[in-house]
Design a protein around this motif. Sequence first.
Motif, PDB file in Angstrom:
ATOM      1  N   GLY A  32      49.278  93.610 105.719  1.00 53.72           N
ATOM      2  CA  GLY A  32      50.550  92.704 105.019  1.00 53.72           C
ATOM      3  C   GLY A  32      50.106  91.352 104.892  1.00 53.72           C
ATOM      4  N   VAL A  33      51.020  90.301 104.485  1.00 51.88           N
ATOM      5  CA  VAL A  33      50.623  88.974 103.958  1.00 51.88           C
ATOM      6  C   VAL A  33      51.847  88.313 104.397  1.00 51.88           C
ATOM      7  CG1 VAL A  33      49.065  89.413 102.236  1.00 51.88           C
ATOM      8  CG2 VAL A  33      51.242  89.367 101.669  1.00 51.88           C
ATOM      9  N   SER A  34      51.409  86.939 104.574  1.00 50.81           N
ATOM     10  CA  SER A  34      52.517  86.034 104.767  1.00 50.81           C
ATOM     11  C   SER A  34      52.399  84.941 103.706  1.00 50.81           C
ATOM     12  CB  SER A  34      52.297  85.240 106.249  1.00 50.81           C
ATOM     13  OG  SER A  34      51.833  86.138 107.080  1.00 50.81           O
ATOM     14  N   PRO A  35      53.608  84.112 103.660  1.00 51.94           N
ATOM     15  CA  PRO A  35      53.646  83.104 102.660  1.00 51.94           C
ATOM     16  C   PRO A  35      52.601  82.025 103.020  1.00 51.94           C
ATOM     17  CG  PRO A  35      55.823  83.421 103.572  1.00 51.94           C
ATOM     18  CD  PRO A  35      54.913  83.986 104.409  1.00 51.94           C
ATOM     19  N   ASN A  36      52.107  81.230 101.726  1.00 52.18           N
ATOM     20  CA  ASN A  36      51.075  80.464 102.133  1.00 52.18           C
ATOM     21  C   ASN A  36      51.628  79.136 102.594  1.00 52.18           C
ATOM     22  OD1 ASN A  36      48.940  78.632 101.947  1.00 52.18           O
ATOM     23  ND2 ASN A  36      48.068  79.652 100.127  1.00 52.18           N
ATOM     24  N   PRO A  37      51.354  78.407 103.957  1.00 56.63           N
ATOM     25  CA  PRO A  37      52.158  77.341 104.317  1.00 56.63           C
ATOM     26  C   PRO A  37      51.826  75.954 103.765  1.00 56.63           C
ATOM     27  CG  PRO A  37      50.523  78.059 105.922  1.00 56.63           C
ATOM     28  CD  PRO A  37      50.302  78.934 104.506  1.00 56.63           C
ATOM     29  N   LEU A  38      50.757  76.026 102.818  1.00 50.89           N
ATOM     30  CA  LEU A  38      50.132  74.847 102.285  1.00 50.89           C
ATOM     31  C   LEU A  38      51.047  74.029 101.780  1.00 50.89           C
ATOM     32  CD1 LEU A  38      46.808  75.326 100.703  1.00 50.89           C
ATOM     33  CD2 LEU A  38      48.148  73.420 100.386  1.00 50.89           C
ATOM     34  N   ILE A  39      51.959  74.516 100.799  1.00 49.97           N
ATOM     35  CA  ILE A  39      53.036  73.516 100.196  1.00 49.97           C
ATOM     36  C   ILE A  39      54.087  72.965 101.241  1.00 49.97           C
ATOM     37  CG2 ILE A  39      54.750  73.562  98.342  1.00 49.97           C
ATOM     38  CD1 ILE A  39      52.740  74.561  96.520  1.00 49.97           C
ATOM     39  N   PRO A  40      54.763  73.927 101.922  1.00 52.12           N
ATOM     40  CA  PRO A  40      55.755  73.403 102.927  1.00 52.12           C
ATOM     41  C   PRO A  40      54.988  72.302 103.786  1.00 52.12           C
ATOM     42  CG  PRO A  40      55.523  75.503 103.246  1.00 52.12           C
ATOM     43  CD  PRO A  40      54.934  75.235 101.961  1.00 52.12           C
ATOM     44  N   ASN A  41      53.814  72.600 104.271  1.00 45.95           N
ATOM     45  CA  ASN A  41      53.127  71.674 105.188  1.00 45.95           C
ATOM     46  C   ASN A  41      52.973  70.281 104.473  1.00 45.95           C
ATOM     47  OD1 ASN A  41      53.026  73.542 107.090  1.00 45.95           O
ATOM     48  ND2 ASN A  41      50.740  73.987 106.935  1.00 45.95           N
ATOM     49  N   ALA A  42      52.695  70.362 103.200  1.00 47.50           N
ATOM     50  CA  ALA A  42      52.407  69.126 102.452  1.00 47.50           C
ATOM     51  C   ALA A  42      53.817  68.173 102.078  1.00 47.50           C
ATOM     52  CB  ALA A  42      51.534  69.379 101.374  1.00 47.50           C
ATOM     53  N   HIS A  43      54.804  69.164 102.113  1.00 41.43           N
ATOM     54  CA  HIS A  43      56.060  68.532 101.626  1.00 41.43           C
ATOM     55  C   HIS A  43      57.193  68.962 102.534  1.00 41.43           C
ATOM     56  CE1 HIS A  43      53.580  69.475  98.118  1.00 41.43           C
ATOM     57  NE2 HIS A  43      53.804  68.131  97.561  1.00 41.43           N
ATOM     58  N   PRO A  44      57.014  68.082 103.641  1.00 37.96           N
ATOM     59  CA  PRO A  44      58.094  68.586 104.810  1.00 37.96           C
ATOM     60  C   PRO A  44      59.707  68.648 104.463  1.00 37.96           C
ATOM     61  CG  PRO A  44      56.628  66.596 105.524  1.00 37.96           C
ATOM     62  CD  PRO A  44      56.404  66.909 103.960  1.00 37.96           C
ATOM     63  N   ASP A  45      60.048  67.967 103.296  1.00 37.06           N
ATOM     64  CA  ASP A  45      61.392  68.103 103.019  1.00 37.06           C
ATOM     65  C   ASP A  45      61.774  69.442 102.391  1.00 37.06           C
ATOM     66  OD1 ASP A  45      59.567  67.203 100.960  1.00 37.06           O
ATOM     67  OD2 ASP A  45      61.013  65.730 100.137  1.00 37.06           O
TER      68      ASP A  45
END
Lengths: 275, 484
Positions: B415-428
């Motif tokens: 299985g895979v999980s969503p890439n947190p890169l975008i939410p991490n860089a855009h906390p809103d």
Amino acid sequence: MNLIVAKEHFSENVVMLEIEAPRIAKSRRAGHFVIVRVGEKGERIPLTIAGSNLEKGTITLVAQRVGVSSSKLTDLNVGDYVTDVVGPLGQATKIEKQEGAVLCCGGGVGVAPLLPIIQAHKAAGNRVISVLAARTKDLIILEDEVRKSSDEVIIMTDDGSYGEKGVVTVGMEKAIESEKISEAVVIGPPIMMKFAALCTKKYNVPTVVSLNTVMVDGTGMCGACRVTVGGKTKFVCVDGPEFDAHQVDFDEMLKRMGGYKAQEAEAFERYKACK
Amino acid sequence: MDNSISRDAAWREEIRKSMSPKDRMAIERVKMTEVEPNIRNKSYIEVNQGLTAEQALLEAKRCLDCPNPACMTGCPVEINIPTFIKNIERGEILEAARVIKNTSTLPAVCGRVCPQEKQCESKCIHTKTGKPAVAIGYLERFTADYERNSGKMAIPEVAPANGKKVAVVGSGPAGLTCAGEMAKLGYDVTVFEALHEIGGVLKYGIPEFRLPNSIVEVEIDNLRKMGVKFEPDFIVGKTATMNELREEGFKAFFVASGAGLPRFMGIPGENAIGIMSSNEYLTRVNLMHAADQEFDTPVFFGKNVVVVGGGNTAMDSVRTAKRLGADHVYLVYRRSMDEMPARKEEIKHAQEEGIEFMLLHNPIEYIADEKGHVKQVILQVMELGEPDERGRRSPVAVEGKTVTLDTDMVVVSVGVSPNPLIPNAHPDLKTTQKGTLEATDELQTTVEDVFAGGDIVRGGATVILAMGDGRKAAANMHKYLQSK
Ligand SMILES: Cc1cc2nc3c(=O)[nH]c(=O)nc-3n(C[C@H](O)[C@H](O)[C@H](O)COP(=O)(O)OP(=O)(O)OC[C@H]3O[C@@H](n4cnc5c(N)ncnc54)[C@H](O)[C@@H]3O)c2cc1C
Ligand SMILES: Cc1cc2nc3c(=O)[nH]c(=O)nc-3n(C[C@H](O)[C@H](O)[C@H](O)COP(=O)(O)OP(=O)(O)OC[C@H]3O[C@@H](n4cnc5c(N)ncnc54)[C@H](O)[C@@H]3O)c2cc1C
Ligand code: SF4
Ligand code: FES
């Protein structure tokens, strides 16, 4: 495609390249790295950003020839293009004002990724003691730049051809014993980082290492870069590359880095043969 | 030509009456021409060779052109299935292609990789009488391939440029679809992609023997012709943040960054050399061409390969390992065949190609040699327990029963999980507990000008759902931008 605008040999096998990458130059912080690929058949390899020039929109990389991919890169010249440069990747170094001095230790080409960290600590008002270590005099790189941002510089060579004779930990102990060190940062070959970590552990000095595992994408997508830190699996490219040195399982990391050794050696022989 | 899509159109009635339902029902379902298992498992040639025109025509005749076509309810994007199939029957294949493209942008891809047996085909009226469904997937693929090879592939009409810049983050099926839709509406679209290649999972994940890259390339080229710009080697949130892009004039964003993070099991020895995620394995082979000596990226050529998992990714990994010369490839799955999430066709193909299935087994530990390379895996024997809330029987360990298997390479595909890169860089941008992006039914995120879809919102899902999201998000983004 990113243009190479300057190139300099730091030693026979260590080359500095200045590459056009305006966006990365703007976004990058100390501790970040990029992934580069040379040629459509090239491999993606990680290299730390050693510096940037905002006006020129360039970043500098310092690469050591160790195999095919690093050779393909260091064989490029001014006017050539690097096929892909992507970044900045990883977490930036945490720079805080420290009470005591910060001990920055670089081994071999590790001095290049260390330089921006030295500069950032200096800029944050910290007292910086730098230890540069290499096998021999010719392999000491970026000494002038390091001196500019350090309060004190200790140079160690294995053969004693320059500075003091001995391994990096000898220089580190000297500094630790002479004044209060709040934090140590160590970047170099994995085996050096392992022993440096053992050394600072003995003295209870909090220590950060920058790990240079095998990578593929550099964005957290593959797990090739995984290491065990504090008993947990971490991805160096997104969780790192800097970690608490006293928590890293260096033995596992050293083994994993040798994973493709046979294939790499074979490929390097083929590359040298056709040059 | 009458190109009405109404079931009551004269041409349609004529076709319907040309053959009795009974005769239509009597036709046997077409068999896909496949490359021999023992040839294909040594090569990257596409396994399914596609239908001939005669085969497609005959298969099209099986379709009863139902007044209430159940198949359409099974299709996540409600392709007008009987209309496209009846167009095949009357020989208007390009028209059939147009019908599909009214609701689906990547038919050549979906015709190859959709789990039709769970979607449209599972609902087909034939299955109610115990007969195999109309081969809707094969017909979809036939139509798309015909159009592509005809040289008359229609580039969608593009509205006059409206000068508004929009950004698409990620170039998988969701991103490509949204880009195409926005371009049609006259927007100035840029697709940002973290990797050096465009295509997302279609390129780095799904192998050539299932989905040739050339097919994805054609779709990308068409988007280029429509004016879509591509920026590879650009990680939104790293290379530049959305705020910086806003300052550069981007008016709206579609985040389609996928669920690219591999999961591991966290069992002892899992970091041994020779153990990798399916993402790493498939990326090395598909994106980096590591099996080709001309390319610099290395890959292991395991002789006794273990792949853990039961999804499409696991199937792609076992079949890749076989093609790279493994003597034995074991698929280790903790449930039984019935629960396997992979497409039925992939399971069948894998079995034919000599993959050894070890069902009801689950790895609990890896043992390495003195160099740190994996040499054995200990498997816990499982059995199926009580059904859970959803009726799926969950696997439980058979106390004390284990098997030790020799292996030199393991691919973990759990299985895979969503890439947190975008939410991490855009906390809103708010995320759910699972790490997926929060989005409304209109696919709008918690930030007004940011829409999202595909795996980053759904978790690991399918190509067709990602594509559907891309269309839906484009429509809503357009509405949003017009209201501004
Ligand atoms: C985050 C990060 C930052 C890095 N920054 C730099 C940098 O600024 N400058 C630089 O020169 N290198 C840096 N590296 C290391 C660099 O990526 C590797 O040297 C390079 O990938 C080797 O590729 P190759 O094909 O030339 O050699 P390969 O053929 O892959 O390897 C040749 C030999 O070098 C050894 N080797 C492979 N990878 C490494 C490694 N990471 N470290 C040490 N030895 C290795 C192999 O075991 C082998 O014996 C960094 C690595 C990481 C992960
Ligand atoms: C091996 C494998 C086999 C599969 N087989 C099937 C199948 O047979 N049938 C089926 O229906 N589905 C299948 N799937 C699932 C399907 O591929 C996915 O559901 C689908 O690709 C999701 O599409 P997407 O557009 O959301 O994301 P993706 O296709 O994952 O694309 C996301 C893209 O965004 C890029 N990206 C991520 N972060 C950033 C960023 N910050 N900036 C820029 N770019 C970024 C990534 O690099 C990637 O290219 C399979 C998946 C895999 C891995
Ligand atoms: S349900 Fe089957 S027979 Fe009826 S319209 Fe759909 S494909 Fe044709
Ligand atoms: S390099 Fe792929 S996850 Fe880190």
